[in-house]
Design an enzyme around this catalytic site. Structure first.
Site, PDB file in Angstrom:
ATOM      1  N   HIS A   1       5.306  -6.867  -0.639  1.00  0.00           N
ATOM      2  CA  HIS A   1       4.954  -8.295  -0.720  1.00  0.00           C
ATOM      3  C   HIS A   1       5.243  -9.085  -1.893  1.00  0.00           C
ATOM      4  O   HIS A   1       6.260  -7.511  -2.745  1.00  0.00           O
ATOM      5  CB  HIS A   1       3.240  -8.886  -0.756  1.00  0.00           C
TER       6      HIS A   1
ATOM      7  N   SER B   1       8.121   5.011   5.382  1.00  0.00           N
ATOM      8  CA  SER B   1       8.840   3.916   4.708  1.00  0.00           C
ATOM      9  C   SER B   1       9.018   4.286   3.130  1.00  0.00           C
ATOM     10  O   SER B   1       8.344   4.512   2.569  1.00  0.00           O
ATOM     11  CB  SER B   1       9.378   2.942   5.633  1.00  0.00           C
TER      12      SER B   1
ATOM     13  N   ASP C   1       1.144  -1.322   0.221  1.00  0.00           N
ATOM     14  CA  ASP C   1      -0.288   0.272  -0.140  1.00  0.00           C
ATOM     15  C   ASP C   1       1.046   1.781  -0.098  1.00  0.00           C
ATOM     16  O   ASP C   1       2.275   1.318   0.892  1.00  0.00           O
ATOM     17  CB  ASP C   1      -0.786   0.032   1.229  1.00  0.00           C
TER      18      ASP C   1
END
EC number: 4.1.1.65
Length: 294
Positions: free
Chosen positions: A169, A256, A113
């Site tokens: 991911h 981040s 995301d």
């Protein structure tokens, strides 16, 4: 004010920035900049705050944070009262239904995301950090030989803010090398900071690995820490085969960034993302969302 392109509405949303006053003070005021260089960017500051977020005392921050930033907890695997501390909440996992994945071999998905920027036909010595600021890929990973393989390729920058789901991911099935760690500072990755600190990604703590994907060739994965992100945790097993969408790792508290580099002519990023990047806007995406194709 930071505007983000919304692919669903085809309009721009204003980003809610956690700690906006603090960020503006740290990166735009003379006193704040001095404090930033002397203390905030250092490991000790992030470590101290990280220890607090790991403690039971931080648990009371969770509900207020959820309410302030309107976080949808129906997508989460835990209820609010089940989190042991703020970092437990921050690194929360989601239900499988929360992030549907297109498993088609020719489809590229977002690794997480965040707010996505895409740069094509990159110059290794002038990779774009944000409009007007560049850095060297060779310096970013401290490995000129590996960097040279991505000359003319594509760079994707996925910026995460504290309100986001903070696990990242794999974008395809394949195998990934062991992650290499590079020490550094802990500057914020907010656009305010990116516009005030040159070569920020090359100065911050970061890790990188090579993912040999089934459908998009070798992909360079770079995870960049930021203010209060004392830990980048890799949860995958090096050289062990993974499936598309499987977790690679996660960040503890703070904003981040995940950066992916693809070799030349291996992918085509969706045109709306590329066009918004050229206009100077990031595009909001979720993990598993289609962002390109072979």
């Amino acid at each position: 004010m930071i505007k983000i392109y919304n692919r669903k509405t085809k309009a721009y949303d204003v980003e809610q920035v956690a700690g906006l006053k603090y960020i503006n003070w740290s990166y735009a005021s003379p006193i704040g900049k001095s404090f930033l260089e002397l203390f905030i960017k250092k490991k000790m500051f992030s470590k101290l705050y990280g220890n607090f977020c790991d403690s039971p005392l931080s648990k009371k921050k969770i509900k207020a944070f959820i309410d302030e930033f309107n976080i949808d907890m129906s997508l989460c695997n835990k209820n609010i009262d089940e989190f042991e501390n703020f970092n437990d909440f921050f690194a929360r996992t989601l239900t499988p239904e929360a992030r549907p994945i297109d498993y088609s071999e020719n489809i590229l998905i977002s690794p997480g995301d965040g707010r996505l920027s895409a740069f094509e036909n990159i110059d290794l010595d002038k990779v774009v950090q944000i409009k007007g600021y560049t850095y060297s890929l060779k310096e970013l990973i401290d490995d000129p030989k590996v960097a040279e393989e991505f000359e003319g390729g594509t760079c994707l920058i996925l910026r995460l803010c504290p309100t986001d789901y903070h696990r990242f991911h794999f974008v395809d099935s394949g195998t990934c090398s062991e992650s290499k760690k590079i020490s550094g500072f802990y500057y914020s990755v907010n656009p305010i900071a990116l516009n005030n600190v040159s070569e920020l990604f090359c100065k911050n703590k970061r890790e990188w690995s090579i993912f040999t994907s089934d459908n998009f060739g070798e992909i360079l994965h770079v995870e960049v820490g930021a203010t209060c992100v004392g830990t980048i945790l890799q949860t995958y097993s090096p050289e062990k085969r993974v499936k598309k969408g499987e977790e690679k790792g996660y960040f503890k508290f703070g904003g981040s960034t995940t950066i992916l580099f693809f070799k030349k002519d291996t992918i085509k990023i969706d045109s709306d993302i590329v066009e918004q990047t050229k206009l100077g806007f990031e595009t909001k995406v979720n993990m598993g969302e289609t962002i390109g194709h072979k």
